[in-house]
Motif scaffolding. Structure first.
Motif, short mmCIF file in Angstrom:
data_model
loop_
_atom_site.label_atom_id
_atom_site.label_comp_id
_atom_site.label_asym_id
_atom_site.label_seq_id
_atom_site.Cartn_x
_atom_site.Cartn_y
_atom_site.Cartn_z
N TYR A 132 1.47 -17.65 -21.56
CA TYR A 132 1.99 -16.97 -22.74
C TYR A 132 1.81 -15.45 -22.62
O TYR A 132 2.74 -14.68 -22.86
N VAL A 143 10.00 -18.95 -28.13
CA VAL A 143 10.46 -19.84 -29.20
C VAL A 143 9.26 -20.28 -30.02
O VAL A 143 9.30 -20.28 -31.25
N HIS A 144 8.19 -20.68 -29.35
CA HIS A 144 6.92 -20.89 -30.06
C HIS A 144 5.77 -20.55 -29.13
O HIS A 144 5.79 -20.84 -27.94
N ARG A 147 0.74 -23.97 -28.78
CA ARG A 147 0.34 -24.80 -29.91
C ARG A 147 0.23 -26.25 -29.47
O ARG A 147 0.78 -26.65 -28.44
N ASP A 149 1.13 -30.16 -30.17
CA ASP A 149 2.17 -30.98 -30.78
C ASP A 149 1.79 -32.44 -30.61
O ASP A 149 0.92 -32.79 -29.81
N VAL A 158 3.80 -23.92 -24.54
CA VAL A 158 4.52 -22.72 -24.96
C VAL A 158 5.99 -22.97 -24.64
O VAL A 158 6.32 -23.53 -23.60
N GLU A 169 9.75 -24.63 -20.95
CA GLU A 169 8.46 -24.95 -21.55
C GLU A 169 7.43 -25.07 -20.44
O GLU A 169 7.75 -25.45 -19.31
#
Length: 196
Positions: A132, A143-144, A147, A149, A158, A169
């Motif tokens: 990241y 995009v995010h 985190r 999930d 990420v 990703e």
């Protein structure tokens, strides 16, 4: 003897799962049944994905981006020509091609036919945070941020885009992930809402 599985789609007329002995029908959220035909006979087990190639709308921008990202992840450059950039490492190959003339300048469209996204697997959870920080330095569209999930136990990732908007990703899943006994996939893949 080993088991092999074949699939074909059928139109759904109900919301039930049917077991017909050698065949099982399972309804999916898009209104189709997937028929699993289980047959005895020889099968094989693959050893990963040899390579994925994508076509870049802007090859020069994509080459600059992947020329930083892929070596950062430990992949070695094995081809770097006027229309191809290809790297290999970690039992993974990933490459980009220049577009044909009629597609030059086009951008990736999430949800259109073809690639949805490509995910690289990291060895450690901390690698996701390091990635990241690196992605921010090279100007990737995030995009995010990292985190957790519910796709698998401990799933941490990420999600970002390349210069053409292709979704990428990097994730880490500890242990056996979805291969652990009794584990089921979660998140949007379990209920069919994984579209974004």
């Amino acid at each position: 003897m080993s088991t092999s599985i074949g699939c074909r789609n059928m139109v759904s007329t109900s919301s039930k799962t049917f077991d017909t002995g050698a065949q099982t029908l399972v309804e999916r959220t898009n209104g189709l049944f997937v028929e699993l035909v289980i047959a005895e006979g020889p099968s094989m087990e693959i050893n990963g994905v040899a390579h994925t190639f994508i076509t870049a709308g802007n090859f020069a921008a994509a080459r600059a981006f992947y020329g930083q990202l892929l070596p950062f992840m430990g992949l070695a450059i094995v081809a770097d020509t006027v229309n191809t950039f290809y790297c290999v490492g970690g039992r993974t190959g990933f490459g980009i091609h220049a577009p044909t003339e009629e597609y030059a300048g086009q951008r990736f469209r999430q949800g259109s036919v073809g690639l949805h996204h490509h995910c690289f697997r990291a060895r450690e959870r901390a690698d996701i945070d390091e990635a990241y920080d690196f992605l921010l330095k090279i100007g990737a569209r995030i995009v995010h941020a990292p985190r957790e999930d519910s796709f698998a136990p401990g799933y941490y990732s990420v999600l970002f885009e390349d210069p053409d908007g292709t979704r990428l990703e990097i994730n880490h899943v500890p242990g056996k992930g979805l291969l652990a006994p009794g584990t089921e996939i979660g998140g949007g893949y379990a209920d069919g809402t994984q579209n974004g």
